[in-house]
Each structure stands twice: as C-alpha cells, then as structure tokens.
Design an enzyme around this catalytic site. Structure first.
Site, PDB file in Angstrom:
ATOM      1  N   GLU A 158       0.842  -1.205   0.000  1.00  0.00           N
ATOM      2  CA  GLU A 158       0.000   0.000   0.000  1.00  0.00           C
ATOM      3  C   GLU A 158       0.876   1.253   0.000  1.00  0.00           C
ATOM      4  OE1 GLU A 158      -2.309   0.436   3.568  1.00  0.00           O
ATOM      5  OE2 GLU A 158      -3.769   1.799   2.652  1.00  0.00           O
ATOM      6  N   LYS A 161     -10.269   2.286  -1.935  1.00  0.00           N
ATOM      7  CA  LYS A 161     -10.437   1.737  -0.576  1.00  0.00           C
ATOM      8  C   LYS A 161     -11.790   2.135   0.008  1.00  0.00           C
ATOM      9  CE  LYS A 161      -7.570   1.503   3.662  1.00  0.00           C
ATOM     10  NZ  LYS A 161      -6.224   1.892   4.167  1.00  0.00           N
ATOM     11  N   CYS A 192      -5.751  -2.903   2.832  1.00  0.00           N
ATOM     12  CA  CYS A 192      -5.475  -2.753   4.267  1.00  0.00           C
ATOM     13  C   CYS A 192      -6.704  -2.881   5.170  1.00  0.00           C
ATOM     14  CB  CYS A 192      -4.744  -1.440   4.506  1.00  0.00           C
ATOM     15  SG  CYS A 192      -3.775  -1.456   6.040  1.00  0.00           S
TER      16      CYS A 192
END
Lengths: 291, 291
Positions: free
Chosen positions: B40, B113, B150
């Site tokens: 990331e 995300k 994540c």
C-alpha cells in the site's frame, strides 16, 4: 467470566452419555464454572453418518427428558448451561437445536441451527429442517450469548449478525472430525482451518469465542466409509482470537477457563470496525451469487 | 499461477522508492512471476501518521507519473501488476486507490479503498474519501482479482462480496505495524490476528489470499508517538488458509510463490458453503446495529 467446556467421547448408550455430561457439569461447577457448554448432540452418537428413518426416534421436544435433566442440572449447580438436542418440533419438523438454561433452571432460550450441511458422512439435510430462529443472542443472567452450531462456524455472516445484535461471546457446540483415510497433512490443514475461521469471528467482532467439539472415533454403520474420527480440540479464545485453552484431539476433557468479556469495550475502541462498516455497499451480500 | 510479493522499506525519497519497486518487478518477472503485488502506498512514507495539508502534494491522478511508470513496467515485464497510489480524483476528492495493469500495460481496473480507518497514527479519514467502486473484482488476462486495501482486511463482508462476484483470489496491499511501545506479547497477538483474519477470508470463500505489507520503522514527524514499526510478514495462503510463504518482519523481501487457483473448484465441492448461505436471514447485516 468462568466458562467450562465439556468434550466427550460418546457411545450408543444415550443414558450413559447424558450421565457423563451431568457428572461433568457438577464437577466443573465445583471448580468455579459459571457457564457450561456441552458439545453438539451430546446425548447420542453422531447419527447423521447415515440416512436412516429409525434415528428420528432419538428426537425429543423442548420439554422432553433431556431438556428436563439439563434444566435440573443448571439449577442444582447454579450455572448457565448450553446443551444441544435433536429436537422434534412436530411430526415432520425436526431441528438441530441448542438449548440454554439459566442458573435458576429456567429456559433462557434456544437456537435452531440455521446452516445445515450435507456431504458424505454428514447427511444433516435429511434430519434437520433449517432453523427459523434467526441469529438472535440469548440473554442470560451472565451475558448475552451468541449461540451457533457447528456448520454455522464457517459463515462470517452468522457471527456478525450475533455481534451486531449484542452477543458478548460466541458459543459453538460442534461435531466435526477427520476422515481416517485422509493423510496427516490434510487432517492438520482441516483442523487449522476450523480453528482459524472461528478465531476470525472473535477478531472481526471483538468478542471471545468458545467451541466444544466431540472426540473419539465413530464407525459408519452403513460400512460405506471409514467413519469419522472426531477431532476434539475444543477451545476458548479471547476477543482478539488468541487461544486461551484447547483440549486434546482424542480424549474426554472438561476444563474451566477464564474469559474477560469486558475486553470487548477496549478492543472496540482500539479496533473500531463497527464504526467503519460500509453498510451502504453491502446489499449484494443478500444475493446467492453476484452475476 | 505465479504471483510475486514485493515488500519494501520506504524512505522520504519517493523516486528511490518507486525505482526500487520497478527494479524488483523486473527481477521477479525474470524468476517467472506472472502477477506482481506491491504494498500500500509504495511510493512514499506512510504519511497518515500526521494530519498535514502538505501531504496532499503527494497525490496523483490515475494517469499521473506513477501510474504511467507502473503501466510501462507491466508491459515491459509482461506481468499483471497491482500497484497502490494516493489518488487525486479532483480538487477536494482524494482516494487510497489500488491500480491494476494487465500484461500489455493497459489499465485493467482500479479499486478505491472502501473502509477507511482512523486512529492514532493512522489518520486516514483526513486524507481519503471513502471509495465508491464497491467490491467489484478486476478482470485481468490471468484471473479475476479481488483487490482490497489494508483496513478492508478486517471486514468479512468485503471478502465475501468479492468472492460472490467471482474473484478468484484476494489481494491486500497493506500498511500496518506495531506501536513500538507495546510489549512483545501484544505485538505478537496483533500480528497473529492480522494473519488469522486474512487467512479466514480464504477459508470462508475457498480462494487464495495474498497480502503485501510494508516493513521498517517510520517516525511520527509530529513527535507525539514513537512512530510505527511496520511489521512486514507479507504472505500468500491457499484456498484453505494454509500459509504457502511468508516474508520476515523487518527486511526488504521479494518472493515468487506458486498458487493453485484451480483448487477452488474442488474446495467448493468439499466445503460447499456457498450452497448453504442463509440469504433469507442475513438482511440485518445491512444495519449499523441491531437494537
């Protein structure tokens, strides 16, 4: 909170199986247990290895002799007791049902297994009508219990729904084992997956998990398979999925553990998943497949 | 399929970070990698340790220099490449975005995300607008990739939605680490929870998982905390959650692994969870809390 896990080898003698459970309830309560969890279908052999009409004779209603014995044991030992029965709800409707008795012997609630497996050696769809209780925690004098059963353990949805509805810990009575014909690496991989998926429910929801699994080998009465070696490994983990205690793979084992259900308060501040769920984007989870 | 994981220690020198990634892409492609996954925000330090307006200067559009460099690298090395950028979508709208380039250098797709964390040291809600891509797999010439980022890794819903939509493997570029002031048992508990929750997505959905995490210590420029020791441990696991390979906690590490995406076919017959989901009883999962 002090839960106890009672893992046992069952025989065809249902009275002996139940007596063993009752003796162990007394024993763990003397060791300080406040909550006692029995394994799935603890009164009998795992009869779902074959499809046979005669096995329906094992079923009992919610006010039948097994539930009565469990209610008495809960009261006499002043424990919250999670049992598991083959429930006869009516002619033609049978369930795999977890029953919860409070410390005064009253029934706190029950949960009818929602996800029903069916694969060689586990012919549950023949016996059990899918539950209609939904994923609703059972309120007891100790805590709100998210009681689920065996196959439910593989579905993150079950755990999430219980947690969203306020369950303070998850409890899985279960009956799972190895195919004796699988090699040791595959057996280890399966056991590890089983531990991992249940620990993950603790992690995703910041609540402890207890799983109680049967142990011992039970033959397939039809002779078609090598039977099931139920793998035991009953365990408790904390609100971050860390295993606190775990039984062996093959022996009767009763253990009292210490679980901190209050840890959830802190864990939900450190790992605030519930704050961040994208409920605006989850709707397709209600679909069978997103085509 | 042969995916490669590139785990790296980043510095404030963004050109050097990107160069290192590009060199490693060439290196792993020479070792046979067909798919390459970067961590990331691989071009920069994890700037979210503080809230500072100047960090927005790091953002780039989807056709900016970093994406162009990644596209070229994908084409030159004939790999599918999963990168991660701080995306400037417009004035006032920035995302944490994973970008996927196919073997011909074309953009196969991107994922913004969806779950955005915010806690001390990870002030992402300041920088990143929550994604609006939904949980849609990205089709490439190799496979349908369920790319998540994540914090998404803690939400079973993300993994489930990707799998229901046909993702053949899950990929998590990530940036997570230890608070150096936590003791070693707590650090181990956190790392274990991180491995476990991601392995559980493999198990629940019968598909492999790849996670690529940064490593190395990055100071908190505000001086308020001891910084973050990113814990590495990038790993790949199979469709039953078994770890195939795992990087160290602290070193640059590129590795090519072998993943059998075809195992899903068999696993979904042995463990037919998708057959048994109780979609009639999941509706409350769309609620914030079941009160």
């Amino acid at each position: 909170m002090k839960p106890a896990l009672i893992q046992q080898i069952n025989s065809a003698d249902t009275a002996a199986n139940l007596n063993y459970s009752l003796e162990q309830i007394t024993s763990v309560s003397r060791q300080g247990a406040e909550l006692v969890v029995l394994q799935e279908l603890h009164r009998c052999l795992y009869f779902c290895q074959t499809e046979s009409q005669q096995h329906f004779d094992l079923a009992e209603p919610l006010d039948g002799p097994t539930c009565n014995a469990l209610a008495t044991a809960a009261k006499q030992n002043h424990v919250v007791l999670v049992g598991s029965i083959f429930e006869k709800r009516s002619n033609g409707i049978f369930h795999n049902t977890a029953v919860v008795f409070d410390q005064d012997g009253s029934m706190a609630g029950f949960y009818r297994k929602m996800h029903i497996p069916d694969d060689p050696g586990y012919y549950e769809k023949y016996y059990f009508t899918p539950g209609d209780t939904g994923f609703t925690p059972i309120t007891t004098s100790l805590a709100k219990l998210g009681v689920l059963i065996c196959w439910d353990q593989w579905f993150p949805e079950s755990a999430r729904l219980m947690a969203l509805a306020g369950a303070e810990l998850l409890i899985f009575p279960t009956a799972i084992g190895w195919d004796p014909q699988d090699g040791e690496p595959e057996q280890r991989r399966q056991l590890d997956a089983w531990l991992t998926i249940q620990r993950s429910h603790a992690i995703a929801n910041n609540i402890p998990v207890i799983a109680v699994n049967r142990c011992g080998h039970e033959p397939d009465l039809s002779g078609q398979t090598a039977g099931i070696h139920f793998w035991g490994n009953s365990f408790a983990c904390d609100a971050m999925g860390k295993i606190i205690a775990c039984c062996s793979s093959s022996d009767n084992h009763s253990m009292v553990v210490d679980i901190d259900v209050q840890e959830t308060v802190q864990q939900r501040l450190i790992w605030p998943y519930f704050r961040d769920r994208r409920i605006d984007a989850y709707e397709d989870i209600l679909k069978r497949s997103i085509d």
